[in-house]
Design a protein around this motif. Sequence first.
Motif, PDB file in Angstrom:
ATOM      1  N   SER A   1      -6.536   3.803   0.332  1.00  0.00           N
ATOM      2  CA  SER A   1      -5.265   4.156   0.965  1.00  0.00           C
ATOM      3  C   SER A   1      -4.007   3.188   0.864  1.00  0.00           C
ATOM      4  N   GLY A   2      -4.490   2.204   0.237  1.00  0.00           N
ATOM      5  CA  GLY A   2      -3.087   1.258  -0.090  1.00  0.00           C
ATOM      6  C   GLY A   2      -3.579  -0.020   0.246  1.00  0.00           C
ATOM      7  N   ILE A   3      -3.642  -1.020  -0.632  1.00  0.00           N
ATOM      8  CA  ILE A   3      -4.132  -2.347  -0.402  1.00  0.00           C
ATOM      9  C   ILE A   3      -2.878  -3.111   0.498  1.00  0.00           C
ATOM     10  N   ALA A   4      -1.795  -3.254   0.020  1.00  0.00           N
ATOM     11  CA  ALA A   4      -0.507  -3.801   0.549  1.00  0.00           C
ATOM     12  C   ALA A   4      -0.416  -3.415   2.168  1.00  0.00           C
ATOM     13  N   GLU A   5      -0.399  -1.926   2.103  1.00  0.00           N
ATOM     14  CA  GLU A   5      -0.205  -1.227   3.340  1.00  0.00           C
ATOM     15  C   GLU A   5      -1.233  -1.554   4.564  1.00  0.00           C
ATOM     16  N   ASN A   6      -2.490  -2.055   4.002  1.00  0.00           N
ATOM     17  CA  ASN A   6      -3.540  -2.116   4.823  1.00  0.00           C
ATOM     18  C   ASN A   6      -4.247  -3.585   4.904  1.00  0.00           C
TER      19      ASN A   6
ATOM     20  N   GLY B   1      -1.026 -11.884   4.369  1.00  0.00           N
ATOM     21  CA  GLY B   1      -0.068 -12.464   3.401  1.00  0.00           C
ATOM     22  C   GLY B   1      -0.757 -12.620   1.843  1.00  0.00           C
ATOM     23  N   GLU B   2      -1.698 -13.108   1.922  1.00  0.00           N
ATOM     24  CA  GLU B   2      -2.482 -13.490   0.474  1.00  0.00           C
ATOM     25  C   GLU B   2      -2.783 -11.967   0.074  1.00  0.00           C
ATOM     26  N   ILE B   3      -3.306 -11.077   0.818  1.00  0.00           N
ATOM     27  CA  ILE B   3      -3.439  -9.812   0.388  1.00  0.00           C
ATOM     28  C   ILE B   3      -2.230  -9.020  -0.075  1.00  0.00           C
ATOM     29  N   HIS B   4      -1.457  -9.187   0.694  1.00  0.00           N
ATOM     30  CA  HIS B   4       0.023  -8.381   0.451  1.00  0.00           C
ATOM     31  C   HIS B   4       0.523  -8.833  -0.859  1.00  0.00           C
ATOM     32  N   ALA B   5       0.327 -10.200  -1.113  1.00  0.00           N
ATOM     33  CA  ALA B   5       1.185 -11.028  -2.070  1.00  0.00           C
ATOM     34  C   ALA B   5       0.505 -10.501  -3.557  1.00  0.00           C
ATOM     35  N   ASP B   6      -0.631 -10.119  -3.484  1.00  0.00           N
ATOM     36  CA  ASP B   6      -1.473  -9.742  -4.748  1.00  0.00           C
ATOM     37  C   ASP B   6      -2.461  -8.585  -4.654  1.00  0.00           C
ATOM     38  N   PRO B   7      -2.129  -7.500  -4.241  1.00  0.00           N
ATOM     39  CA  PRO B   7      -2.861  -6.431  -4.113  1.00  0.00           C
ATOM     40  C   PRO B   7      -3.865  -6.303  -5.277  1.00  0.00           C
ATOM     41  N   GLU B   8      -3.623  -6.285  -6.610  1.00  0.00           N
ATOM     42  CA  GLU B   8      -4.398  -6.140  -7.778  1.00  0.00           C
ATOM     43  C   GLU B   8      -5.328  -7.196  -8.013  1.00  0.00           C
ATOM     44  N   GLY B   9      -4.832  -8.427  -7.676  1.00  0.00           N
ATOM     45  CA  GLY B   9      -5.827  -9.722  -7.719  1.00  0.00           C
ATOM     46  C   GLY B   9      -6.944  -9.526  -6.649  1.00  0.00           C
ATOM     47  N   PHE B  10      -6.389  -9.044  -5.389  1.00  0.00           N
ATOM     48  CA  PHE B  10      -7.512  -8.782  -4.446  1.00  0.00           C
ATOM     49  C   PHE B  10      -8.414  -7.728  -4.794  1.00  0.00           C
ATOM     50  N   ARG B  11      -7.810  -6.660  -5.393  1.00  0.00           N
ATOM     51  CA  ARG B  11      -8.874  -5.498  -5.928  1.00  0.00           C
ATOM     52  C   ARG B  11     -10.107  -6.122  -6.877  1.00  0.00           C
TER      53      ARG B  11
ATOM     54  N   ILE C   1      -7.650  -5.091   6.303  1.00  0.00           N
ATOM     55  CA  ILE C   1      -8.362  -5.602   5.082  1.00  0.00           C
ATOM     56  C   ILE C   1      -8.850  -7.186   5.428  1.00  0.00           C
ATOM     57  N   SER C   2      -7.887  -7.696   5.779  1.00  0.00           N
ATOM     58  CA  SER C   2      -8.236  -9.112   6.051  1.00  0.00           C
ATOM     59  C   SER C   2      -9.267  -9.427   7.236  1.00  0.00           C
TER      60      SER C   2
END
Length: 136
Positions: free
Chosen positions: A26-31, A97-107, A35-36
């Motif tokens: 559904s969207g990493i940054a949006e969620n 903040g960490e997830i929002h800053a780098d959604p593709e790194g998180f993925r 997610i955290s």
Amino acid sequence: MNIDKLKDQHVQILTAVAQMRKLVRSGIAENAEAISRLVISISGIIKLHLAREDAHLYPALAAGGRELAALGSRYQQEMGGIAGSYLEFSRKWNTPGEIHADPEGFRMEANSVFKALHQRIQQENIELYPAISVLA
């Protein structure tokens, strides 16, 4: 040995991972916040699971004869690496903040860590837990 709690924790972990996958789609940054929270929740379950294994499962296997002791030792050693990877992942990605800053790194990291965790859970369910049934 009763392993129902360990099996239940596997279900809890896999259910939380499935919830996380939905959020990621559904969207990493949006969620990022939800997610955290799931990362933290999964960490808690994993820590309890590891403690239960160390306190009950591996000692029971060690006392169950040479083959079971060897199996338990192998699983315990393997789990050290998997647990270490997950705990490192959870320390890095436990804030929105960490997830929002780098959604593709998180993925990328989530895919790797959760794939290893899923494989381990399946391995325990298929190989380890049936072997333990002789201790019941």
